[in-house]
Write a protein that holds these residues in place. Structure first.
Motif, PDB file in Angstrom:
ATOM      1  N   HIS A  83      65.451  17.401  80.386  1.00 34.13           N
ATOM      2  CA  HIS A  83      65.273  18.647  80.454  1.00 34.13           C
ATOM      3  C   HIS A  83      64.928  19.806  79.146  1.00 34.13           C
ATOM      4  O   HIS A  83      64.025  20.364  79.291  1.00 34.13           O
ATOM      5  CB  HIS A  83      66.489  19.197  81.568  1.00 34.13           C
ATOM      6  N   GLU A  99      61.323  21.290  78.419  1.00 28.73           N
ATOM      7  CA  GLU A  99      61.287  22.842  78.153  1.00 28.73           C
ATOM      8  C   GLU A  99      61.230  23.447  76.938  1.00 28.73           C
ATOM      9  O   GLU A  99      61.377  24.417  76.501  1.00 28.73           O
ATOM     10  CB  GLU A  99      62.731  23.412  78.910  1.00 28.73           C
ATOM     11  N   HIS A 107      61.828  22.872  85.646  1.00 25.36           N
ATOM     12  CA  HIS A 107      63.302  22.107  85.729  1.00 25.36           C
ATOM     13  C   HIS A 107      63.096  21.362  87.164  1.00 25.36           C
ATOM     14  O   HIS A 107      63.558  20.273  87.255  1.00 25.36           O
ATOM     15  CB  HIS A 107      64.191  23.254  85.683  1.00 25.36           C
ATOM     16  N   VAL A 158      60.691  18.465  86.960  1.00 22.30           N
ATOM     17  CA  VAL A 158      61.510  17.225  86.491  1.00 22.30           C
ATOM     18  C   VAL A 158      62.469  16.355  87.254  1.00 22.30           C
ATOM     19  O   VAL A 158      62.515  15.254  87.246  1.00 22.30           O
ATOM     20  CB  VAL A 158      61.941  17.816  85.022  1.00 22.30           C
ATOM     21  N   GLU A 159      63.329  17.321  87.928  1.00 21.87           N
ATOM     22  CA  GLU A 159      64.223  16.579  88.888  1.00 21.87           C
ATOM     23  C   GLU A 159      63.575  15.779  89.952  1.00 21.87           C
ATOM     24  O   GLU A 159      64.065  14.531  90.134  1.00 21.87           O
ATOM     25  CB  GLU A 159      65.089  17.715  89.440  1.00 21.87           C
ATOM     26  N   ARG A 208      69.942  13.135  81.181  1.00 20.48           N
ATOM     27  CA  ARG A 208      69.043  13.682  82.174  1.00 20.48           C
ATOM     28  C   ARG A 208      69.123  15.074  81.620  1.00 20.48           C
ATOM     29  O   ARG A 208      67.975  15.737  81.362  1.00 20.48           O
ATOM     30  CB  ARG A 208      69.681  13.917  83.481  1.00 20.48           C
ATOM     31  N   THR A 209      70.105  15.596  80.918  1.00 18.73           N
ATOM     32  CA  THR A 209      70.038  16.978  80.387  1.00 18.73           C
ATOM     33  C   THR A 209      68.997  16.826  78.936  1.00 18.73           C
ATOM     34  O   THR A 209      68.282  17.993  78.835  1.00 18.73           O
ATOM     35  CB  THR A 209      71.534  17.353  79.785  1.00 18.73           C
TER      36      THR A 209
END
Length: 813
Positions: A802, A806, A497, A500-501, A798-799
């Motif tokens: 993620h 994942e 996580h 990725v950010e 963006r969510t």
């Protein structure tokens, strides 16, 4: 039930006798009349469709049956409809078996077959490996997209031609990296147009002077206007400003500065275009709004290929209100705007060190020695690499380079063959650098470099590092990703996580924005059609250039701010510059820079569907087609691509005379029952977009080539442009389920009644792009879960990324 026993036998292998009987009863009761050996409507014959999912095409046929029943398309509305519990039981049984088969197939071989770097990824990877900027992608053959993307393994085959081109590209890259010549002399050019040889010749030759005494029409025309502090340039076929002295230089990074102001532009700005030019073709570096009577100094830092000069051109200048130009009445009498150029400068190459860093990227710690310039006879070589133990140094350099190139630690003995190639050259008397190149060239064409190493099941941390970096950067993983892989921490949820950010916050994520939108939205096709100049005279280079910038900036802003994905359907803002704002009739936007602009509440703009780039790539340059645009919306935005048209169904020819509208022609095209079934889904989005022409301008009437009402194009930067218009536009319609809409605003509201479909469609595209495999039957359930989880967390883009990174689809081969 005429054939219950036959259908039961066909389905028996799919599961229990009870399930097979239930499915056969459903097919017999609601499907057999139209899809038996005699009727075979739509080419589907259940009498011949056995249950052999491992045979090519058989699985896809049953998946199509599942899809059509799920969507409510089959059985047709005019036929007897199954009870909800019957349809539910049929879909659960058929879907469960299809899903189970697909899961088992993926478990044995993985979702993604062996895939190689596409040519864009190859170029960026080699550039990063070697620290160069040399273009390489155009050397390689074009990649074949599959499932809409050139990152999908199914389209990335390897041929003998490609191997030949990989060798050629490797040589070009190594030539650019291993530079041992003298440092390029710093080039500083200061250009004053008043002192330019060609400009002076034109200005100093008296008007009317005959270039050919025997030809009275060969009289000289002065095309520039000299001011005390500048020279005024005009376009419309007149000479542009070629900055003398800028055309002889090596490739590199250069700083360009230009001072100019608008002349007689009556308070308006002049768009100044700056190109790099090699006399065969020119490429736009950028464009800038130059204020009236107030000098502006613009500064550009750009990577220039060798020996390309700088060209400067004004836009929409040199013609007065009567249509007279410089050639007609001369620059002194002309009351029309122009671009007053004061000076231009170029400085570079801006090399921070020499030899360039690329040499160290290749040879590692091997010493580089500067030659004595007095003793050195070859003035083209200023440095040498001649270690005392060339084989040991070569082995060390190859091992370091291979680990970076292969994106993982090297296995014992893995680089032996590359070392042997270099050793053979050294044993044959070759010097260190030519011998090392042979090994490096082999590494750059090795399977470990060209292909992604992914084994069935869960990806190891190094494979995961590559999947992440090529998804979001289109290049190899950096040191931080590889360190996490080495420590076996990358696959931990909190780590992936955070990574990725980090990748999304890095400027290199612009590669993801550019490459993904370029394919998802077909922005790569922006120049595939040229708008008809008679119909769309305002379709200038700056508008088309700005179109792509708008859409990429829009996607990037939604990603950065994690805005809801529904903004792709309708947003209260747009990303605009002055050229786009004029095109959209939105006041108050000045300057060439794209920025976020809040839209008026009643604006027809907002979202992707009304952006000029999308509207251009879904048109043909002359007319719009509801079918083409509708199919695009279904495929790209709704994830529901329509089937191909039946054989023998011709396309509608555009009527540029304005006698009939496309909609009128299409009504005849839809008369047959076969056509109407699909067109009831395809056409409505296209009808809603009929209010926008082929370059994304809003319209109430169709343009035509001649006759009709003559209108002035008020949203054009040139007030003298006009067009003919004729029949009124119809933009109303109704969806396949009967819900009506009057215009594009209504249509977007209807789409937003089912936001899950929008999120699922985008999720599917992102999974395909990032994993290198299309969405299989079993994958759809995971995609639905990804979309649902995204919605629960606010529905942000963006969510969604993620959720994808994942998910098991991303974390497994």
């Amino acid at each position: 039930m005429k054939r219950l026993s036959l259908l039961a036998l066909l389905l028996l292998a799919a599961g229990s006798v009870h399930a097979a009987t239930a499915r056969s009863e459903f097919l017999e009761n609601y499907c057999a009349d139209c899809h038996d050996a005699e009727s075979k409507k739509g080419g589907l014959n259940f009498d011949a469709l056995a249950w052999h999912l491992d045979q090519p095409g058989n699985f896809d046929e049953w998946a199509k049956v599942y899809r059509r029943v799920t969507r409510g398309e089959m059985p047709p509305k005019k036929k007897e409809q199954p009870k909800p519990e019957e349809a539910k039981a049929f879909l659960a049984s058929l879907g469960g078996d299809l899903r189970g088969f697909d899961f088992a197939r993926e478990a044995s071989r993985g979702r993604t077959v062996l895939r190689r770097l596409n040519r864009v990824e190859y170029e960026r990877t080699v550039q990063d490996l070697l620290g160069i900027h040399t273009p390489l992608a155009d050397i390689l053959p074009a990649d074949t997209p599959a499932h809409g993307f050139d990152t999908v393994a199914d389209g990335l085959r390897l041929s003998m031609l490609q191997m030949e081109k990989y060798l050629e590209a490797a040589d070009v890259a190594l030539d650019a990296a291993i530079v041992l010549g003298p440092a390029p002399a710093a080039k500083e050019v200061h250009w004053n147009p008043k002192e330019d040889k060609e400009v002076r010749k034109n200005l100093d030759t008296p008007p009317g002077t005959l270039s050919n005494p025997k030809d009275p029409k060969s009289g000289h025309h002065v095309l520039f206007l000299e001011l005390p502090d500048a020279v005024v340039y005009f376009d419309r076929g007149y000479p542009s400003a070629t900055v003398a002295g800028t055309g002889s230089h090596p490739a590199g990074l250069f700083k360009i500065r230009i001072s100019a102001y608008g002349y007689q532009s009556v308070g308006h700005t002049i768009a100044m275009r700056v190109y790099r030019d090699n006399y065969r073709e020119k490429q736009l570096i950028g464009w800038y709004e130059i204020s009236a009577d107030k000098p502006r100094v613009i500064e550009i830092v750009a990577q220039l290929p060798a020996n390309q000069h700088i060209r400067i051109e004004p836009t929409y200048t040199g013609v007065d209100e009567k249509g007279q130009g410089v050639y007609n009445i001369g620059p002194k009498e002309l009351k029309a705007p122009g671009l007053a150029l004061q000076w231009a400068e170029m400085e570079g190459p801006l090399e921070p060190e020499w030899p360039p860093r690329s040499v160290g990227k290749v040879v590692g710690d091997t010493p580089v020695t500067k030659l004595d310039e007095h003793k050195n006879k070859n003035k083209n070589v200023a440095y040498e690499i001649a270690p005392e133990d060339p084989k040991a140094e070569a082995h060390k350099a190859l091992e370091t380079f291979a680990a970076r190139a292969f994106r993982r630690p090297i296995d014992p003995g893995e680089i032996d063959r590359f070392e042997q190639l270099t050793d053979a050259e050294l044993d044959g008397g070759a010097k260190f650098v030519p011998a090392l190149r042979v090994g490096l060239r082999a590494i750059l064409t090795a399977p470990q470099f060209l292909f992604f190493e992914e084994r069935a099941g869960k990806l190891d941390d190094y494979a995961l590092a590559s999947r992440l970096s090529y998804f979001l950067w289109s290049t190899l993983p950096d040191e931080e990703l590889l360190n996490h892989a080495a420590n076996h921490t990358l696959s931990q949820p909190s780590v992936i996580h955070a990574q990725v950010e980090r990748l999304l916050n890095d400027p290199r994520s612009q590669a993801f924005v550019h490459d993904f939108t370029g394919q998802w939205l077909d922005l790569r096709n922006i120049d595939a059609t040229t708008p008809d100049k008679r119909l769309y005279p305002e379709a200038d280079e700056l508008l088309i250039h700005s179109m792509v910038d708008e859409t990429e900036s829009f996607f990037a802003d939604i990603l950065k701010e994690n805005l809801p994905i529904t903004n792709f359907v309708q947003s209260n803002f747009a990303m605009l510059n002055s050229r786009l704002a004029a095109h959209y009739d939105i006041p108050g936007v000045q300057g060439e820079e794209i920025r976020k602009v809040t839209l008026p509440p009643d604006s027809v703009r907002g979202g992707l569907l009304t952006q000029a780039s999308v509207l251009k790539v879904t048109a043909n340059g002359t007319t719009t087609s509801p079918v083409r645009r509708g199919a695009w919306v279904m495929k790209k935005l709704l994830g529901d691509p329509p089937p191909p048209p039946p054989p023998g169904i011709g396309a509608i020819e555009p009527d540029t005379r304005g006698a009939t509208t496309v909609r009128e022609q299409l009504a005849k095209h839809r008369n047959s029952e076969t056509c109407a079934a699909c067109h009831s889904h395809i056409d409505p989005p296209g009808f809603a977009l009929e209010s926008f022409d082929v370059i994304g301008g809003f319209r109430e009437k169709y343009r035509q080539q001649d006759k009709g009402q003559l209108i002035t194009l008020k949203d054009s930067p040139d007030p003298r442009l006009y067009a003919h218009v004729g029949l009124p536009v119809q933009c109303d319609g109704e969806l396949a389920d009967g819900r009506p809409f009057a215009n594009i605003q209504d249509f977007k509201k209807l789409l937003l009644e089912n936001p899950n479909q929008i999120v699922e469609a985008l999720a599917g595209n992102l999974v395909t792009y990032s994993t290198g495999a299309g969405i299989g039957f079993a994958d759809r359930f995971t995609v639905e879960e990804i979309a649902a989880n995204t919605q629960k967390e606010g529905g942000g883009l963006r969510t969604l990324i993620h959720q994808i990174t994942e998910s098991p689809l991303f974390l497994n081969k």
